[in-house]
Design a protein around this motif. Structure first.
Motif, mmCIF file in Angstrom:
data_model
loop_
_atom_site.group_PDB
_atom_site.id
_atom_site.type_symbol
_atom_site.label_atom_id
_atom_site.label_comp_id
_atom_site.label_asym_id
_atom_site.label_seq_id
_atom_site.Cartn_x
_atom_site.Cartn_y
_atom_site.Cartn_z
ATOM 1 N N THR A 145 -30.752 8.040 135.235
ATOM 2 C CA THR A 145 -30.326 6.663 134.957
ATOM 3 C C THR A 145 -30.704 5.794 136.150
ATOM 4 O OG1 THR A 145 -28.132 7.309 135.779
ATOM 5 C CG2 THR A 145 -28.425 7.252 133.393
ATOM 6 N N PRO A 146 -31.941 5.310 136.189
ATOM 7 C CA PRO A 146 -32.400 4.571 137.371
ATOM 8 C C PRO A 146 -31.509 3.406 137.769
ATOM 9 C CG PRO A 146 -34.254 5.120 135.964
ATOM 10 C CD PRO A 146 -33.022 5.503 135.210
ATOM 11 N N ASP A 147 -30.899 2.706 136.794
ATOM 12 C CA ASP A 147 -30.073 1.564 137.170
ATOM 13 C C ASP A 147 -28.853 1.985 137.985
ATOM 14 O OD1 ASP A 147 -29.186 2.679 134.604
ATOM 15 O OD2 ASP A 147 -27.702 1.064 134.622
ATOM 16 N N ALA A 148 -28.499 3.286 137.954
ATOM 17 C CA ALA A 148 -27.415 3.769 138.807
ATOM 18 C C ALA A 148 -27.791 3.639 140.280
ATOM 19 C CB ALA A 148 -27.083 5.218 138.469
ATOM 20 N N LEU A 149 -29.062 3.839 140.605
ATOM 21 C CA LEU A 149 -29.495 3.658 141.994
ATOM 22 C C LEU A 149 -29.372 2.203 142.407
ATOM 23 C CD1 LEU A 149 -30.713 4.696 144.622
ATOM 24 C CD2 LEU A 149 -32.987 4.373 143.623
ATOM 25 N N THR A 150 -29.784 1.300 141.537
ATOM 26 C CA THR A 150 -29.612 -0.122 141.840
ATOM 27 C C THR A 150 -28.142 -0.432 142.121
ATOM 28 O OG1 THR A 150 -31.442 -0.648 140.339
ATOM 29 C CG2 THR A 150 -30.035 -2.473 141.048
ATOM 30 N N ALA A 151 -27.267 0.077 141.268
ATOM 31 C CA ALA A 151 -25.833 -0.186 141.413
ATOM 32 C C ALA A 151 -25.290 0.361 142.718
ATOM 33 C CB ALA A 151 -25.075 0.406 140.234
ATOM 34 N N VAL A 152 -25.704 1.577 143.072
ATOM 35 C CA VAL A 152 -25.230 2.199 144.309
ATOM 36 C C VAL A 152 -25.701 1.412 145.529
ATOM 37 C CG1 VAL A 152 -25.710 4.192 145.790
ATOM 38 C CG2 VAL A 152 -24.841 4.540 143.479
ATOM 39 N N LEU A 153 -26.970 1.039 145.563
ATOM 40 C CA LEU A 153 -27.493 0.290 146.706
ATOM 41 C C LEU A 153 -26.811 -1.068 146.835
ATOM 42 C CD1 LEU A 153 -31.287 1.122 146.313
ATOM 43 C CD2 LEU A 153 -29.731 2.026 148.047
ATOM 44 N N GLN A 154 -26.638 -1.744 145.723
ATOM 45 C CA GLN A 154 -25.975 -3.043 145.766
ATOM 46 C C GLN A 154 -24.528 -2.904 146.217
ATOM 47 O OE1 GLN A 154 -26.755 -4.341 141.742
ATOM 48 N NE2 GLN A 154 -28.527 -5.588 142.370
ATOM 49 N N ARG A 155 -23.879 -1.846 145.775
ATOM 50 C CA ARG A 155 -22.484 -1.645 146.181
ATOM 51 C C ARG A 155 -22.365 -1.364 147.673
ATOM 52 N NH1 ARG A 155 -18.298 3.339 144.950
ATOM 53 N NH2 ARG A 155 -16.457 2.253 145.763
ATOM 54 N N VAL A 156 -23.205 -0.475 148.199
ATOM 55 C CA VAL A 156 -23.142 -0.161 149.628
ATOM 56 C C VAL A 156 -23.374 -1.424 150.457
ATOM 57 C CG1 VAL A 156 -24.270 1.096 151.505
ATOM 58 C CG2 VAL A 156 -23.751 2.266 149.350
ATOM 59 N N ALA A 175 -36.108 0.780 140.278
ATOM 60 C CA ALA A 175 -34.707 0.395 140.465
ATOM 61 C C ALA A 175 -34.443 -0.023 141.909
ATOM 62 C CB ALA A 175 -33.794 1.554 140.081
ATOM 63 N N ALA A 176 -35.096 0.650 142.855
ATOM 64 C CA ALA A 176 -34.966 0.258 144.258
ATOM 65 C C ALA A 176 -35.547 -1.134 144.477
ATOM 66 C CB ALA A 176 -35.671 1.274 145.151
ATOM 67 N N ALA A 177 -36.656 -1.431 143.808
ATOM 68 C CA ALA A 177 -37.257 -2.769 143.918
ATOM 69 C C ALA A 177 -36.299 -3.839 143.415
ATOM 70 C CB ALA A 177 -38.568 -2.817 143.142
ATOM 71 N N VAL A 178 -35.589 -3.553 142.334
ATOM 72 C CA VAL A 178 -34.597 -4.503 141.825
ATOM 73 C C VAL A 178 -33.531 -4.767 142.882
ATOM 74 C CG1 VAL A 178 -32.796 -4.868 140.088
ATOM 75 C CG2 VAL A 178 -35.004 -3.892 139.411
ATOM 76 N N ALA A 179 -33.080 -3.694 143.550
ATOM 77 C CA ALA A 179 -32.079 -3.860 144.601
ATOM 78 C C ALA A 179 -32.606 -4.708 145.749
ATOM 79 C CB ALA A 179 -31.628 -2.491 145.111
ATOM 80 N N ILE A 180 -33.854 -4.478 146.134
ATOM 81 C CA ILE A 180 -34.449 -5.272 147.212
ATOM 82 C C ILE A 180 -34.528 -6.735 146.809
ATOM 83 C CG2 ILE A 180 -36.553 -5.662 148.549
ATOM 84 C CD1 ILE A 180 -37.050 -2.602 148.355
#
Length: 466
Positions: free
Chosen positions: A340-351, A394-399
């Motif tokens: 679930t790639p969007d989980a990585l986005t969520a985790v990075l944004q949360r941290v 997903a990491a790019a979305v977080a960036i």
């Protein structure tokens, strides 16, 4: 090394431009999982040697005695890293190799080995990120009580100081601990990992003493090597309730507190939150005055390992937390973990939102699949390419959303000893035939190399601004 024509159609990242020019594209490994040479070079026994050699605790009785034989093959392995285009490599040094008794002077043969490896990385233009502890506690320290004992944190600080003093001229960046959640709760709570104990109170004590070990080691490293950049790596799981029911939501809060917050709170916020104390009431008994100040001393970056999103529901009598955890769908890795790639986005944004504004490195991210060498001699792991592409997108979305993400270390460079699962799970971007020790870069390794090359070309084309 060339890419076979039939492999060139794999699509690239959707938003490579999101990654800054200085972004790090690396690989990651851990000492016990790849080194082998368990009885060579003055190495002592670790808790994983003891665990793996105990009947019934690892799949098929597999051990790390030989693993990938990296101890003898490190030069060709570093050559392969360079061929794959990486400029960054996260490795761990073995506490039981460097300090077999868990105290005292370092083993000179181990110091020489790691100096050779670090110099070899430097000579190939590869920047090391060195982890001091990736689960290989010297067995004598476990015999004395292990991580539930405060003294183990003090022993770790001494080991960290001696190691950074011995190797610090060859490595500027250090991770104190890898995934202390696994060390504490899998090692002492569920018994799934070494040392295989089943004592929840001991696991909670271990969690605090691992946090303390980080703080004590950080202070000693600052003294020995003031210019070193130091952080800690925590596994951060995206925890969601299985339903909107109040009981399930409360269970998810408990699980988040006992897996994520118990380690993130004290390092980045300087305290254990009320949610952590409510989930882990035994914690209060092991905290001493001054501990939290030590643990919260400033670090230079935040290491985040991420593997999955889980769904949690309340269930009375199910473990210490009265809950059941299941992977979010689809559970498509050979471990049964969700992709679930969007989980990585969520985790990075949360941290970044709740814990720290420091630069973040994804120090591990990867997936195990049923890889094999086909009749053409190719390991066409299309599932892993799709995984990497999805999680990097997903990491790019977080960036793009403002997260200061500065690196991604793919887990793992090589197929290796996967802890209690032995050699039954393959996470590597490079296939290892354990019988012959042949290394075969998989399709994912070629794809990752091409991504690194494309990013470098993009960075080179970016005009300099005043």
């Amino acid at each position: 090394m060339t890419i076979a024509p039939r492999l060139t159609a794999e699509p690239s990242l959707s938003d490579l431009a999101a990654f800054p020019p200085y972004f790090r594209w690396g690989f990651a490994t851990a000492a016990y999982q790849i080194e082998g040479a368990a009885n060579e070079g003055g190495r002592g026994a670790s808790i994983w040697d003891t665990f793996a050699h105990t009947d019934g605790l690892t799949r098929h009785g597999d051990t790390g005695d030989i693993a990938c034989d990296h101890y003898h093959r490190w030069e060709s392995d570093l050559d392969l890293l360079a061929e794959l285009g990486t400029t960054d490599y996260r490795l761990s040094v073995s506490w039981s190799r460097l300090q077999p008794a868990g105290e005292g002077e370092l083993n000179p043969e181990a110091v020489a080995f790691y100096r050779d490896v670090l110099a070899g990385l430097r000579d190939r233009g590869i920047r090391p990120l060195v982890t001091l502890y990736h689960w290989d506690l010297p067995q004598p320290l476990e015999d004395a009580g292990g991580w539930p004992e405060r003294a183990t944190a003090e022993r770790f600080a001494d080991y960290a100081e001696r190691t950074v003093r011995a190797l610090g001229d060859l490595a500027d960046e250090w991770v104190t601990l890898n995934e202390p959640w696994c060390s504490a709760f899998l090692g002492y709570g569920t018994g799934a990992h070494a040392p295989g104990r089943h004592d929840w109170t001991a696991a909670v004590a271990a969690a605090h003493h691992l946090n303390l070990a980080h703080g004590l080691a950080l202070a000693r490293i600052r003294t020995v090597r003031p210019a070193a950049r130091v952080g800690i790596t925590n596994i951060v799981t995206d925890v969601l309730p299985e339903s909107t029911a109040l009981a399930d939501r409360a269970a998810a809060t408990r699980q988040d507190a006992a897996s994520n917050r118990v380690f993130l709170d004290p390092v980045y916020l300087g305290e254990y939150s009320s949610a952590v104390h409510e989930a882990l009431p035994a914690l209060a008994a092991v905290i001493r005055p001054g501990d939290l100040d030590l643990i919260a001393a400033p670090v230079d970056f935040a290491g985040v390992n991420h593997y999955q999103r889980v769904l949690v529901r309340h269930e009375d009598g199910s473990g210490a937390l009265d809950l059941v955890e299941t992977p979010a769908e689809p559970a498509t890795t050979s471990f049964g973990w969700s992709v679930t790639p969007d989980a990585l986005t969520a985790v990075l944004q949360r941290v970044a939102r709740e814990f720290t504004s420091l630069p973040i490195y994804i120090t591990e991210s990867g997936a195990s699949f049923h890889d094999y060498v086909d009749p053409d001699g190719v390991v066409a792991d299309h599932e892993r390419v799709a995984y990497l592409r999805g999680y990097l997108d997903a990491a790019a979305v977080a960036i793009r959303s403002g997260v200061d993400l500065q690196g991604y270390y793919a887990w793992s460079f090589l197929d290796n000893f996967e802890w209690a699962e032995g050699y039954g799970k393959r996470f590597g971007l490079v296939f290892v035939d354990y019988g012959t020790q042949q290394r075969i870069p998989k399709l994912s390794a070629h794809w990752y190399r091409r991504t690194i090359e494309q990013h470098q070309a993009q960075a080179d084309a970016t005009p300099l601004t005043a």
